[in-house]
Enzyme design. Structure first.
Site, mmCIF file in Angstrom:
data_model
loop_
_atom_site.group_PDB
_atom_site.id
_atom_site.type_symbol
_atom_site.label_atom_id
_atom_site.label_comp_id
_atom_site.label_asym_id
_atom_site.label_seq_id
_atom_site.Cartn_x
_atom_site.Cartn_y
_atom_site.Cartn_z
ATOM 1 N N ASP A 1 0.819 -1.211 0.000
ATOM 2 C CA ASP A 1 0.000 0.000 0.000
ATOM 3 C C ASP A 1 0.857 1.267 0.000
ATOM 4 O OD1 ASP A 1 -2.017 1.928 0.459
ATOM 5 O OD2 ASP A 1 -3.163 0.525 1.671
ATOM 6 N N CYS B 1 -7.530 4.175 -1.528
ATOM 7 C CA CYS B 1 -7.295 2.728 -1.555
ATOM 8 C C CYS B 1 -8.457 1.942 -2.141
ATOM 9 C CB CYS B 1 -7.007 2.211 -0.141
ATOM 10 S SG CYS B 1 -5.623 3.015 0.692
ATOM 11 N N ASP C 1 -1.484 -0.195 -4.725
ATOM 12 C CA ASP C 1 -2.774 0.371 -5.107
ATOM 13 C C ASP C 1 -2.625 1.793 -5.633
ATOM 14 O OD1 ASP C 1 -2.025 1.204 -2.561
ATOM 15 O OD2 ASP C 1 -3.980 0.874 -1.644
ATOM 16 N N HIS C 2 -1.718 2.566 -5.039
ATOM 17 C CA HIS C 2 -1.482 3.951 -5.441
ATOM 18 C C HIS C 2 -0.139 4.381 -4.863
ATOM 19 C CE1 HIS C 2 -2.507 4.821 -1.324
ATOM 20 N NE2 HIS C 2 -3.667 4.206 -1.488
#
Length: 518
Positions: free
Chosen positions: A14, A54, A322-323
Site C-alpha cells: 500500500d 485505496c 494500489d497507489h
C-alpha cells in the site's frame, strides 16, 4: 504448460511509489528482493493506478474496470454486486482464491440481510477467502493484535507506539524517527509475510491463488529497528515543490482544500521552511524509505520460501501497489492529488510463461491497473469478461511488443464526502460534481474537474508539474486535444456488457467485440 497448473501470487504494498526501487534508479533506497524479481521477470516502468484512494484503486485492480464504470468512488462506497471480479473468475479455473490482508472493497448492502455486520465495514470482496481471519482490518488487524498480545506486549493494542528514550533525537530529527516498540520480527509486515509462508507450506503440491496485501509503506510512518534509521535524512532526494506553501495553494481552487486535509501520521508541521530545509520532512522521507526496504526484505523471505518448496518456477508473481505517495512533493503527503506521484506505482511480473531470453525485460509503454485482471486470467486460461476495461499484458510477458498499444493513461479521483455536506457547500456544487479525471501522455497532462477550472501541464518542459499552463492562450489547442481524448475515452469505455448483443428470431446475436487497442 497447462495454465491452470500454475500458482498465482498477487502482492500489493500500500502507498508504494514507482520511483522507490533501486532497480528503477533510486539513488538511495535499496530493494534487492524486488530487483531480483525484476531480473527474472518483466518490469513495467510507466504503470499507473486508476483511482484514489485505496478502495477505488483496489476496485479497479480486482474488477478490471475504470472508476467511471465500477463507481466505488470512495473508501466505504459499496462495490456493485452485479460485477464479477478476479476472485470469482479464478474459481472458474478450479482455484480457491485466498487473501491475507485487506481489499478496502465494501460489499453491496443490497445483497446483505438487515443488521448484517458486514454492512458496517469497509471490507469484503465476494469470492476471496480470508486465510488469516482478522487480517482484513489492516491497522485494526485483530489477528495481528491478538498475536502481539500472545507474545506478551503490554501495549499490544497500540502497536504503532514508539520506543521511549529517543526524545532528544526526535526533537532534532522529527516525529517519525523513533522506532516502533515492536521487535522487527513482530511488525505487521513480518506478520503478513509469516502468514503467506505458512500458506505456501500448507498448500504445497496443488495449484493455489493468494493475494497478499501489505499495509506498508502506508502511514503511520513508524518503522521498527533497524529500518527506522536505515537511511539518513541528509541523503534523501530533494522535494519537487514550489518555493512556498502559498504558491502551492494558488495553483488551483482544489489545492487549499487538499492541503488542509493532508494525510500525515504522525503530524508534520506545514508552517515550517521549504521541505528541502525541513529536518522533520526529510526524516519522514527517510522513514518511508525504511518501510519500503522492510517490505522488500519480507517479500524476499516469501520468495525464498517458494524456492525452498520448489514452487517458485511454477508461480505467477505480480507485485504492485494500489497507489503512490506524494512524500512531501508539492507540499503534500498522502495520495489524493492529480500529480503523477499519487498514481505512478511499481509493477513487476514474473511469469512461468516468459521465455528465458525475455527475462529481465523492461516495458516503457503505458500500462494500467485495469490490465492486471485480464493478465492473470489469461495466464490461468480463463476467458476475460467483457466487463474488463483493460488488456492483457501477456504479449509483453512473452517478450513481444504489440504494434498497437495505448499512448496515454487515465485516472480519476472523487473527493465527495457523503457525511460532510460542507465540502459541497465549499465548492458550490452537487456531491456528484466533486471529482476530476486525468489524461496523461508522454509530454502533457490534462486534469478535468467536473465543477472547477482545469489543470494543464506541459510535461516536456515541466516534468515535475510545477507550472500550470491552463490559462496560457498558447495551451488552448493542446488542452482541447486532450479534452477530446478524454471524451473519446468516456464514450468508448462506457459499460458494454449487453451493448454488443441483439435479440433475433434465431436467438441472441453477439457482435465481434475485439477492439483495436485499449
Amino acid at each position: 504448460m497447462n495454465p491452470a497448473a500454475i500458482n498465482v501470487l498477487l502482492v500489493t504494498a500500500d502507498q508504494f511509489r514507482a520511483d522507490c526501487l533501486s532497480v528503477a534508479g533510486h539513488r538511495l533506497v535499496r530493494t534487492p528482493a524486488l530487483d531480483a524479481l525484476a531480473a527474472e521477470g518483466m518490469r513495467f516502468t510507466r504503470h499507473f493506478g486508476q483511482a484514489l484512494p485505496c478502495g477505488p484503486a483496489r476496485a479497479s485492480i480486482l474488477t478490471g474496470m475504470y472508476q467511471m464504470n465500477h463507481r466505488a468512488v470512495r473508501n466505504g462506497t459499496p462495490l456493485d454486486a452485479a460485477f464479477t471480479n478476479l476472485a470469482r473468475e479464478s474459481r472458474g479455473a478450479g482455484y480457491m482464491p485466498f487473501i491475507i490482508g485487506y481489499t478496502d472493497s465494501s460489499l453491496d448492502p443490497r445483497q446483505l440481510n438487515d443488521g448484517d455486520p458486514q454492512a458496517r465495514y469497509e471490507e469484503g470482496l465476494f469470492g476471496l477467502k480470508q486465510y488469516a481471519p482478522g487480517s482484513e482490518h489492516a491497522s485494526r488487524d485483530s489477528d495481528w493484535l491478538l498475536h502481539l498480545k500472545e507474545l506478551g506486549y503490554p501495549d499490544w493494542n497500540t502497536p504503532f507506539a514508539q520506543k521511549p528514550g529517543y526524545e532528544a533525537d526526535t526533537a532534532r530529527r522529527g516525529p517519525t524517527y523513533a522506532p516502533s516498540q515492536l521487535e522487527p520480527e513482530h511488525s505487521d509486515t513480518a506478520y503478513t509475510a509469516d502468514r503467506a509462508i505458512r500458506f505456501f507450506n500448507q498448500f504445497a503440491g496443488q495449484p493455489w491463488f493468494l493475494h497478499v496485501s501489505f499495509l506498508r509503506p502506508h502511514p503511520p510512518f513508524i518503522a521498527p529497528e533497524p529500518w527506522h534509521e536505515m537511511y539518513s535524512p541528509d541523503d534523501v532526494p530533494d522535494f519537487e515543490a514550489l518555493p512556498s506553501l502559498d504558491d502551492e495553494r494558488e495553483i488551483h481552487p482544489f489545492m487549499p482544500f487538499r492541503l488542509e486535509r493532508l494525510e500525515m501520521n504522525p503530524k508534520l508541521p506545514l508552517d515550517g521552511p521549504h521541505p528541502n530545509d525541513n529536518p522533520a520532512w526529510r526524516q519522514a522521507r527517510a522513514t518511508y524509505y525504511g518501510l519500503v526496504s522492510e517490505v522488500d526484505h519480507h517479500f524476499g523471505r516469501m520468495v525464498e520460501a517458494l524456492r525452498g518448496l520448489g514452487q517458485y518456477e511454477n508461480t505467477l508473481i505480480v507485485f504492485t501497489s494500489d497507489h503512490g505517495e506524494m512524500l512531501g512533493d508539492h507540499w503534500c503527503w498522502g495520495k489524493e492529488t492529480p500529480f503523477d506521484q499519487a498514481t505512478h506505482v511499481p509493477l513487476i511480473i514474473r511469469s512461468p510463461a516468459t521465455p528465458a531470453a525475455a527475462r529481465g525485460g523492461v516495458v516503457d509503454s503505458f500500462t494500467e491497473h485495469v490490465d492486471l485482471m485480464p493478465t492473470i486470467l489469461n495466464a490461468i486460461g480463463v476467458p476475460v469478461p467483457l466487463q474488463c476495461d483493460g488488456r492483457s499484458l501477456s504479449s509483453f510477458l512473452a517478450g513481444e511488443f504489440p504494434s498497437l498499444w495505448r499512448d496515454d493513461v487515465r485516472w480519476e479521483y472523487d473527493f465527495r464526502a457523503v457525511a460532510d455536506p460542507a465540502i459541497d457547500a465549499r465548492f458550490g456544487c452537487s456531491i456528484d460534481e466533486l471529482s476530476f479525471s486525468v489524461v496523461r501522455t508522454d509530454d502533457a497532462k490534462y486534469v478535468h474537474f467536473a465543477s472547477l477550472p482545469p489543470l494543464y501541464y506541459d510535461l516536456a518542459a515541466d516534468p515535475h508539474e510545477l507550472d500550470n499552463r491552463a490559462n496560457d492562450p498558447a495551451s488552448a489547442q493542446p488542452m482541447l486535444s486532450l479534452a477530446q481524448r478524454m471524451l473519446d475515452w468516456r464514450i468508448a469505455f462506457n459499460r458494454r456488457e449487453l451493448t454488443g448483443t441483439t435479440l433475433t428470431r434465431d436467438g441472441p446475436l453477439e457482435a465481434d467485440r475485439r477492439r483495436r487497442i485499449v
